[in-house]
Design an enzyme around this catalytic site. Sequence first.
Site: not given
Ligand code: GLN
Length: 547
Positions: A519, A521, A380
């Site tokens: 994600h 994970e 992310c």
């Molecule tokens: N802050 C970043 C976004 O909103 C990444 C979010 C995250 O890593 N879950 O896109």
Amino acid sequence: MARYVFITGGVVSSLGKGLASAALGALLQARGYSVRLRKLDPYLNVDPGTMSPFEHGEVFVTDDGAETDLDLGHYERFTGVAARMTDSISSGRVYSNVLEKERRGDYLGKTIQVIPHVTNEIKDFINIGDDEVDFMLCEIGGTVGDIEGLPFFEAIRQFAQDKPRGECIFMHLTLLPYVTASGELKTKPTQHSVKELRSIGLQPDVLVCRSERPIPEKEREKIALFCNVRKEDVIAAPDLKSIYEAPLAYHREGLDQAVLDAFGIAPAPKPNLDVWHDVADRVFNPEGDVRIAIVGKYVQLEDAYKSIAEALTHGGMANRVKVNVEWVDAEVFEREDPAPYLEGYDAILVPGGFGERGTEGKIKAAHFARTQNIPYLGICLGMQMAVIEAARNLAGIKTAGSEEFDHEAGKSRFEPVVYHLKEWVQGSQTVRRKAGDDKGGTMRLGAYNASLTEGSRVAQIYGTTTIEERHRHRYEVDTKYRDQLEAHGLKFSGMSPDGRLPEIVEAVDHPWYIGVQFHPELKSKPFDPHPLFKDFVRAAKENSRLV
Ligand code: GLN
């Protein structure tokens, strides 16, 4: 109709109620039953989405896009059952629903009270999907005696009364502290906790007692006598070396048998615990180890990256190595060269995160991994950092950055290769957001498909070109820079099915350099490690052999 197990806790928090619930779920499955686990949290936040990971640990995201308590992650990791939005509720959500109904006039002018309106709302929630599984396991957050918890305790008491006799049981988790001076395990806190529970009309059927030592027969009898349970229903929960030992350990102590007895299920179907024996074997008999650095912002609280730590463990199990995870504070690299801190790791992972703090450090970590040929997994925000790093150092866009940083600075300092997403497609609908929308649930949340490029490394790893992964973010990599970045070896090898949103990037001239917008994970299980984590640890293992 499902049978219900209500799981409560007493004496102190953090006794591992979530783990005990998850392990019980796994044991019931091992006996052939279908289960669903649910978490009822007394706090007043509507959901944990806006709660600080420092305080509350990670936010677990379900396929249907709910931001939930991290215990739902345990539930999924132990049972493989995908949690849903309707498996997590807080007082905040309950009250919000009740107040919404009140404003709409649904209560026809009645005075709104905790009993029955709040408790009914809780009971309706508990009942959702009642006809789908054999057992519904509902964990109540917090400990008995907490003011906020009372409506939940009252609701489960009523719920059990509403159901035919024998369809609901209560399992209570307590602590038996060991007092060194007298060399004894003390039962008094447990007695008091059960007394508290009974004073609100709940009699536990099964008592799970956390203790660092085996419970002597005498103490077991005492607990049974004073807490009004049978001796066999006092289950010892010793400290474990690995959480993945929990199903076997609880089975040894007779937890599943006690639960089935409490329901009067006899003869109980025999359990098949092969999966958990294999899991334990992989955890306890690794053939080597690897060191992986997680470069993040919330390094003080390991629970902030709970699922990542678990997914790495699963990746290790698949490769028969122990993964030693070390947490490295990204902010240090804003001032110092990362090399002395990151040298010697077999792989580097940059996890998700929010806000500008620590991002320059993460970009440096990505740079270090890319230029030193160290396996890198960016999740992310970790992918966004990898893209910014490549934009700056490969494509020559010196001021490359993210709109998320500008947002905090209040002025534009960067060329935004990562921008604030305001509109996207979810199924057959277009979702729209404005910059000023409230913070709760305004993200791209939940499961979305991605299409992978044929022949790419990720397609190889997944063994397919269509995947579905969970998301939680507001910002996206801008495809405007795709050609430029690809010309320098950072391929966009996974895209949303409409081709608009980059989902995966990978560096071609690198042993293993992958960033994912989602994600992975969240979907990894000990008995079914996520392909990306499995291959990331394999690459780390390979790297460790080279050095
Ligand atoms: N802050 C970043 C976004 O909103 C990444 C979010 C995250 O890593 N879950 O896109």
